[in-house]
Scaffold this active site. Sequence first.
Site, PDB file in Angstrom:
ATOM      1  CB  VAL A   6     -10.740  -0.513  -5.344  1.00 23.59           C
ATOM      2  CG1 VAL A   6      -9.948   0.246  -6.381  1.00 23.59           C
ATOM      3  CG2 VAL A   6     -10.899   0.535  -4.202  1.00 23.59           C
ATOM      4  N   GLY A   7     -11.471  -3.185  -7.249  1.00 23.50           N
ATOM      5  CA  GLY A   7     -11.139  -4.060  -8.324  1.00 23.50           C
ATOM      6  C   GLY A   7     -12.431  -3.548  -9.280  1.00 23.50           C
TER       7      GLY A   7
ATOM      8  N   GLY B 205      -5.597  -4.912  -4.402  1.00 18.86           N
ATOM      9  CA  GLY B 205      -6.230  -4.288  -3.409  1.00 18.86           C
ATOM     10  C   GLY B 205      -7.558  -4.901  -3.246  1.00 18.86           C
ATOM     11  CB  SER B 206     -10.551  -3.936  -1.613  1.00 22.46           C
ATOM     12  OG  SER B 206     -10.688  -2.472  -2.208  1.00 22.46           O
ATOM     13  CB  THR B 207     -13.267  -7.572  -4.182  1.00 25.30           C
ATOM     14  OG1 THR B 207     -12.276  -8.674  -3.885  1.00 25.30           O
ATOM     15  CG2 THR B 207     -14.078  -8.007  -5.126  1.00 25.30           C
TER      16      THR B 207
ATOM     17  CD  GLU C 223      -9.508  -9.470   1.866  1.00 20.57           C
ATOM     18  OE1 GLU C 223     -10.024  -8.623   1.037  1.00 20.57           O
ATOM     19  OE2 GLU C 223      -8.583 -10.263   1.301  1.00 20.57           O
TER      20      GLU C 223
ATOM     21  CB  CYS D  62      -4.833 -10.775  -0.637  1.00 19.59           C
ATOM     22  SG  CYS D  62      -3.396 -11.418  -1.208  1.00 19.59           S
TER      23      CYS D  62
HETATM   24  P1  NAI Z   1      -8.079  -0.421  -1.463  1.00 18.67           P
HETATM   25  O1  NAI Z   1      -8.501  -1.310  -2.657  1.00 18.67           O
HETATM   26  O2  NAI Z   1      -8.895   0.790  -1.522  1.00 18.67           O
HETATM   27  O3  NAI Z   1      -6.645   0.325  -1.713  1.00 18.67           O
HETATM   28  C1  NAI Z   1      -5.604  -0.293  -2.507  1.00 18.67           C
HETATM   29  C2  NAI Z   1      -4.884   0.834  -3.504  1.00 18.67           C
HETATM   30  O4  NAI Z   1      -5.923   1.247  -4.486  1.00 18.67           O
HETATM   31  C3  NAI Z   1      -4.408   1.808  -2.761  1.00 18.67           C
HETATM   32  O5  NAI Z   1      -3.134   2.210  -3.472  1.00 18.67           O
HETATM   33  C4  NAI Z   1      -5.309   2.869  -2.925  1.00 18.67           C
HETATM   34  O6  NAI Z   1      -4.881   4.218  -2.900  1.00 18.67           O
HETATM   35  C5  NAI Z   1      -5.840   2.463  -4.318  1.00 18.67           C
HETATM   36  N1  NAI Z   1      -7.265   2.979  -4.932  1.00 18.67           N
HETATM   37  C6  NAI Z   1      -8.170   3.414  -4.007  1.00 18.67           C
HETATM   38  N2  NAI Z   1      -9.328   3.610  -4.760  1.00 18.67           N
HETATM   39  C7  NAI Z   1      -8.954   3.574  -5.982  1.00 18.67           C
HETATM   40  C8  NAI Z   1      -9.750   3.870  -7.211  1.00 18.67           C
HETATM   41  N3  NAI Z   1     -10.916   4.098  -7.198  1.00 18.67           N
HETATM   42  N4  NAI Z   1      -9.077   3.907  -8.306  1.00 18.67           N
HETATM   43  C9  NAI Z   1      -7.555   3.387  -8.357  1.00 18.67           C
HETATM   44  N5  NAI Z   1      -7.127   3.234  -7.356  1.00 18.67           N
HETATM   45  C10 NAI Z   1      -7.759   3.191  -5.934  1.00 18.67           C
HETATM   46  O7  NAI Z   1      -7.867  -0.927  -0.022  1.00 18.67           O
HETATM   47  P2  NAI Z   1      -7.886  -0.170   1.430  1.00 18.67           P
HETATM   48  O8  NAI Z   1      -9.153   0.593   1.375  1.00 18.67           O
HETATM   49  O9  NAI Z   1      -6.722   0.366   1.537  1.00 18.67           O
HETATM   50  O10 NAI Z   1      -8.305  -1.360   2.567  1.00 18.67           O
HETATM   51  C11 NAI Z   1      -9.453  -1.905   2.313  1.00 18.67           C
HETATM   52  C12 NAI Z   1      -9.868  -3.298   2.448  1.00 18.67           C
HETATM   53  O11 NAI Z   1      -9.388  -3.859   1.330  1.00 18.67           O
HETATM   54  C13 NAI Z   1      -8.929  -4.132   3.407  1.00 18.67           C
HETATM   55  O12 NAI Z   1      -9.427  -3.963   4.616  1.00 18.67           O
HETATM   56  C14 NAI Z   1      -8.755  -5.284   2.978  1.00 18.67           C
HETATM   57  O13 NAI Z   1     -10.050  -5.969   3.142  1.00 18.67           O
HETATM   58  C15 NAI Z   1      -8.956  -5.078   1.422  1.00 18.67           C
HETATM   59  N6  NAI Z   1      -7.489  -5.111   0.804  1.00 18.67           N
HETATM   60  C16 NAI Z   1      -7.136  -6.278   0.080  1.00 18.67           C
HETATM   61  C17 NAI Z   1      -5.779  -6.185  -0.321  1.00 18.67           C
HETATM   62  C18 NAI Z   1      -5.382  -7.423  -1.150  1.00 18.67           C
HETATM   63  O14 NAI Z   1      -4.261  -7.688  -1.180  1.00 18.67           O
HETATM   64  N7  NAI Z   1      -6.572  -8.466  -1.455  1.00 18.67           N
HETATM   65  C19 NAI Z   1      -4.742  -5.126   0.207  1.00 18.67           C
HETATM   66  C20 NAI Z   1      -5.359  -4.125   0.517  1.00 18.67           C
HETATM   67  C21 NAI Z   1      -6.634  -4.148   0.897  1.00 18.67           C
END
Ligand code: NAI
Length: 792
Positions: free
Chosen positions: A248-249, A244-246, A397, A300
């Site tokens: 949240v990472g 997912g996003s950096t 991104e 990504c």
């Molecule tokens: P996100 O990183 O918030 O969500 C990805 C996953 O993490 C989802 O399942 C979400 O429910 C979960 N999540 C969110 N907050 C969490 C937390 N504190 N603890 C554990 N899990 C959590 O990404 P989002 O908001 O959907 O997208 C935002 C931006 O992130 C996008 O515009 C993009 O730039 C980036 N992104 C990058 C991805 C990649 O594969 N590198 C994939 C998705 C988003």
Amino acid sequence: MPSVTSILESMDYGTSPESSTHVKDWLARHDANFGHFIGGKFTSTKGARLDVFNPATGDKLATVANGTAGDVGAAVSAAAKAFKTWSKLSGHARAKHLYAIARHIQKRERFLAVLETLDNGKTIRESRDIDVPLVARHFYHHAGWAELRETEFAGFSPLGVCGQIIPWNFPLLMLAWKIAPALAAGNTVVLKPAEFTPLTALAFAEICTEAGLPDGVVNIITGDGDTGAALVAHKDVAKIAFTGSTEVGRIIRKQTAASGKKLSLELGGKSPFVVFDDADLDAAVEGVVDSVWFNQGQVCCAGTRLLVQESIYERFIAKLKTRMEKLRVGDPLDKSMDMGPLVDPVQVARVKSLLAKGVEEGGTLNSASCALPEKGNYVAPGFFTDVGSASTVMREEIFGPYVSAMSFRTPDEAAMLANHTAYGLAASIWSENINVALDAAARVKAGVVWINSTNLFDAAAGFGGYKESGFGREGGREGFYEYLQADWLTTLPASKSSNSNIIATTDALQPASMEIDRTAKLYIGGKQARPDSGYSYAVKTPKGKLAGLAGLGSRKDIRNAVEAALKASAWASATAHNRAQVLYFLAENLSARAGDFEQRLREMGATPAAARRELRASLQRIFFYAAWADKYDGRIHSTNAKRQITLAFNEPFGVMGLVCPNEAPLLAMVSLALPALAMGNTVVLVPSQSQPLIATDFYQLLDTSDMPAGAFNIVTGPSDELAKVLAEHDEVAALWYHGEGSAMMEAASAGNLKSTWVSGGKAFDWYSANAQGAEFLRRATQTKNIWIPYGE
Ligand code: NAI
């Protein structure tokens, strides 16, 4: 109905919609209302809910549960119960289960592709031809690893319950990337799909039942970020795998600090797409289409920084514009569409605000003039010109169908621009000259490099990033380790040594200028250096006698040492043979000074026999890693791609921070420094806090061993304070830490998401065979997969 003449005149595509009847029937059978899948059963549909929409129309598709901490707890319990039997099955038995899942996925390929398209908005061409076949491939491939685990990964065991959190851009594919290796290794899982796209995960749950997977081995919890956070926090989860996003990472890195949970992070990217002037330009233009307009740019590893050699820049941009105008954007279920909608209105707003920022900063947005459907989350594809390397749209991104273009003059400039980013996920390099292409591939800091190609994925090749794109790999042998642990690391005793009060009071501190001949200095950039503080600290023998003074290193000294280590690129670029020679020479010099070192160890409390034993073991260890320097080969992966060579290189991280324990001060130091150096890293080492003088003796050997200046730097002083500076330093790419402050180090490493290996307060037996070898070499390297096509 258009006439044949009018069709021939317009040469336009007709519509070719894929039927969604069977998916709608499936939704109706569930009343379009789903609970979680826990212990082999769907839970009730009472409680907090989330609506799921079709991005192409905005219509509601279904309602799913928004999982609470209690739901997460129930799922983890089910997984923990199932682990007891699943982990004990033979590899062959597990292989048969994974194989059965793969077969069932293939049987329901069409259904899954349509469901994915309805839920995510990706075109049916992509879900049918890319996502779902790769999902099946992952289960087949990992059925193989299940079969082979006991022999190929002897000495490793599964971890337990794995918590897996995935994004919405490749919902079913990310599920497969996570669940297949976890199950093959013998783990059980609790997976949380993204809130926008949970439906294929729920369909997969049904497939698990159909395929006869034992209850509780796979559990699916739906919900939002809070549900994800509850899964990360659960005490019985042994591993978190996140994509997912950096942003949240980073939160997850901090949250898991000190928990002992294994962690892999696959995060964002801003990957370079480099076109040299001798590239096949038409192929490269198609490459851009497949790279940034694939999946609406919600990828990504999309090559969103387009770097084109100056002499062909205008021509390339003109071709790109022409090609972009041909893209068809519309109903993703229509087989003739190139692009569908973005996943959600939230993403449309996020993307548009970044586009506005790009324009505000002076960029020119070249948008396709295509008509967009009235309903749904559609945006027109486009690309930016007139941007610089510091522009927001070159750095951030966008996660939409946009690429930002810049020109470069020379291969050196291309490499510099390609690496001018905090991310390091992927790169795509276009040149018909193999020398130019491979040189660029070697120089770019990214986990995956595609030459004259882009966005190629396979279960047999590792995928994952350098730098802030995360750590760990998915796929390939390298990815399988993420779901295993070395047995010897799980049975270590607690360390008895403590650093508290060793640098006791200020009266132990002395200006370094006093007793000058007995004050050991720091070793930075190949030279002895006075500590910046101007102070040293007293090193006492176990009987309380003053053994000497060691430099009291501080933040500034660590910074200087990191700078010196960064400059010592000659070490990384030396041939492995040359590195081996220097390490052998180091051993030779240690052997020549064996008496002095034994004396130092005795002074610090070792019996003569113990001192001799430590010296001999240290010598052997240096030989061991000198031997490995030119033998830790990469691999050629057998990917499911015709006429492709996929080279998996073991590359050094760059600058590694190494923080030594107090036990076995000489042996532990060489056990940590040598694998890092043998693999081509440069190091900043903080030696044992209580016995630093053995390290300061050691730098005299470095002076005479042809080690390039800056390859090996030593900063003595308060271990944890210095370690924290290393953990926070953005240029330190990996940190190995031994001591009591593991939690702090892991949390502090979240800044640049460096790879960490912390002792968790446990003591290694530095004399055991486990304290040298593959585990150390693997953790001193990161795998770069380079895909090279061949043939006309
Ligand atoms: P996100 O990183 O918030 O969500 C990805 C996953 O993490 C989802 O399942 C979400 O429910 C979960 N999540 C969110 N907050 C969490 C937390 N504190 N603890 C554990 N899990 C959590 O990404 P989002 O908001 O959907 O997208 C935002 C931006 O992130 C996008 O515009 C993009 O730039 C980036 N992104 C990058 C991805 C990649 O594969 N590198 C994939 C998705 C988003």
